[in-house]
Design a protein around this motif. Structure first.
Motif, mmCIF file in Angstrom:
data_model
loop_
_atom_site.group_PDB
_atom_site.id
_atom_site.type_symbol
_atom_site.label_atom_id
_atom_site.label_comp_id
_atom_site.label_asym_id
_atom_site.label_seq_id
_atom_site.Cartn_x
_atom_site.Cartn_y
_atom_site.Cartn_z
ATOM 1 N N LYS A 244 -31.524 -6.649 -2.429
ATOM 2 C CA LYS A 244 -31.460 -6.084 -1.073
ATOM 3 C C LYS A 244 -32.302 -4.821 -0.965
ATOM 4 N N LEU A 245 -32.268 -3.980 -1.995
ATOM 5 C CA LEU A 245 -33.091 -2.775 -1.975
ATOM 6 C C LEU A 245 -34.577 -3.120 -1.956
ATOM 7 N N LYS A 246 -34.943 -4.202 -2.633
ATOM 8 C CA LYS A 246 -36.337 -4.635 -2.583
ATOM 9 C C LYS A 246 -36.728 -5.053 -1.170
ATOM 10 N N VAL A 247 -35.817 -5.746 -0.486
ATOM 11 C CA VAL A 247 -36.111 -6.181 0.883
ATOM 12 C C VAL A 247 -36.194 -4.988 1.820
ATOM 13 N N VAL A 248 -35.298 -4.006 1.654
ATOM 14 C CA VAL A 248 -35.277 -2.843 2.542
ATOM 15 C C VAL A 248 -36.480 -1.933 2.302
ATOM 16 N N LEU A 249 -36.787 -1.664 1.026
ATOM 17 C CA LEU A 249 -37.853 -0.721 0.700
ATOM 18 C C LEU A 249 -39.237 -1.363 0.687
ATOM 19 N N ALA B 140 -24.229 -1.266 9.471
ATOM 20 C CA ALA B 140 -24.883 -1.552 8.189
ATOM 21 C C ALA B 140 -26.404 -1.492 8.328
ATOM 22 N N TYR B 141 -26.933 -2.115 9.377
ATOM 23 C CA TYR B 141 -28.385 -2.104 9.566
ATOM 24 C C TYR B 141 -28.902 -0.681 9.761
ATOM 25 N N GLY B 142 -28.158 0.131 10.509
ATOM 26 C CA GLY B 142 -28.584 1.509 10.705
ATOM 27 C C GLY B 142 -28.484 2.348 9.451
ATOM 28 N N GLY B 143 -27.526 2.045 8.580
ATOM 29 C CA GLY B 143 -27.345 2.823 7.362
ATOM 30 C C GLY B 143 -28.366 2.559 6.287
ATOM 31 N N TYR B 144 -29.081 1.436 6.386
ATOM 32 C CA TYR B 144 -30.112 1.154 5.375
ATOM 33 C C TYR B 144 -31.236 2.183 5.404
ATOM 34 N N ALA B 145 -31.359 2.917 6.489
ATOM 35 C CA ALA B 145 -32.411 3.928 6.573
ATOM 36 C C ALA B 145 -32.264 4.992 5.491
ATOM 37 N N TYR C 65 -21.994 -1.435 1.412
ATOM 38 C CA TYR C 65 -22.014 -0.774 0.106
ATOM 39 C C TYR C 65 -23.296 0.049 -0.068
ATOM 40 N N ILE C 66 -24.451 -0.572 0.182
ATOM 41 C CA ILE C 66 -25.719 0.138 0.026
ATOM 42 C C ILE C 66 -25.839 1.305 1.010
#
Length: 267
Positions: free
Chosen positions: A79-84, A184-189, A119-120
């Motif tokens: 997931k971190l790979k997809v976000v970053l 959750a989507y907003g927190g990925y920032a 979680y992330i």
């Protein structure tokens, strides 16, 4: 002439324990049973319909919080790979659905890389506060008040991001997405902001390269995610297609000032 109970001798006494009326008891028991069963049936119907109403309406905006914490190490890494690095994601962006109880539901994050989780975002927010405190310490400005102010700023930034995403969906006629999904989507920032703040700790020059890059990556990730929510989950692709692209572009551009505002922890 009188016995020890005060009655006159030779006069029959009334029975001490008169026999109860069997018909009265029967009618009384039957009546109470009918009333009790009627009240129970009405209560079950009332509370059953109320629970169905609450579930059908609340589930439109909220989801089970436990769903967002069903993760493992492999999911977190991917997931971190997809976000970053959303440019490197070669798979699809749609969520995996499955029928549950006669309704269409989505698999939890541990089984679906495109599912939202909390979680992330929570771990990234905590890391953001730790990095902010470390930055204050390097600059000799650390204090509980400064760290509390940064914590408040981070929460305000998260709320602004959620309001931006929720307003985007409402403006395009798809505002029924679960609130925890949007949170959750907003927190990925904060995952990208943490990378920018860490780069600033290492070198102030790298910050001015890393923060715009993380803002761009977050914008691409949100555009891909919101397009999926609008086109796939909300079935609103046919409506306002040109307007959707402009709104999504505005959402992506809004990541730049938000990232720089939250990334300036020394100010």
């Amino acid at each position: 002439m009188y016995d020890n109970m005060g009655n006159q001798a030779g006069v029959p006494r009334p029975p001490q324990n008169p026999q109860a009326n069997p018909f009265g008891n029967t009618f009384y028991g039957a009546g109470s049973g009918i009333i009790r069963s009627g009240l129970e049936a009405y209560g079950e119907k009332f509370f059953g319909s109320s629970s169905e109403f609450m579930q059908s309406n609340i589930s439109r905006y909220f989801s089970n919080p436990q769903y967002y914490f069903q993760v493992n190490d492999q999911y977190v890494r991917n997931k971190l790979k997809v976000v970053l690095f959303p440019f490197l994601h070669r798979g699809h962006w749609t969520r995996i659905s499955e029928p549950v109880g006669g309704r269409l539901s989505y698999k939890p994050p541990v089984y679906d890389i495109n599912a939202p989780d909390l979680y992330i975002p929570l771990m990234a927010f905590g890391t953001y506060i730790i990095l902010a405190g470390f930055s204050f310490g390097l600059l000799g400005k650390f204090s509980p008040e400064a760290l509390s102010l940064q914590f408040t700023r981070g929460l305000v930034g998260w709320v602004l991001q959620v309001m931006l995403l929720k307003g985007l969906l409402y403006s395009l006629g798809s505002g029924e997405a679960p609130l925890l999904d949007i949170v959750a989507y907003g927190g990925y920032a904060f995952a990208g902001i943490c990378v920018g703040v860490f780069a600033k700790i290492l070198s102030s020059y790298s910050y001015y390269f890393m923060m715009p890059w993380m803002s761009l990556c977050m914008g691409v990730f949100l555009v891909k995610t919101m397009k999926r929510v609008l086109f796939t989950e909300m079935r609103s692709y046919e409506k306002h297609s040109s307007r959707q692209h402009y709104v999504l572009l505005f959402m992506a551009i809004a990541q730049f000032p938000l990232f720089f505002w939250l990334g300036n922890v020394a100010v």
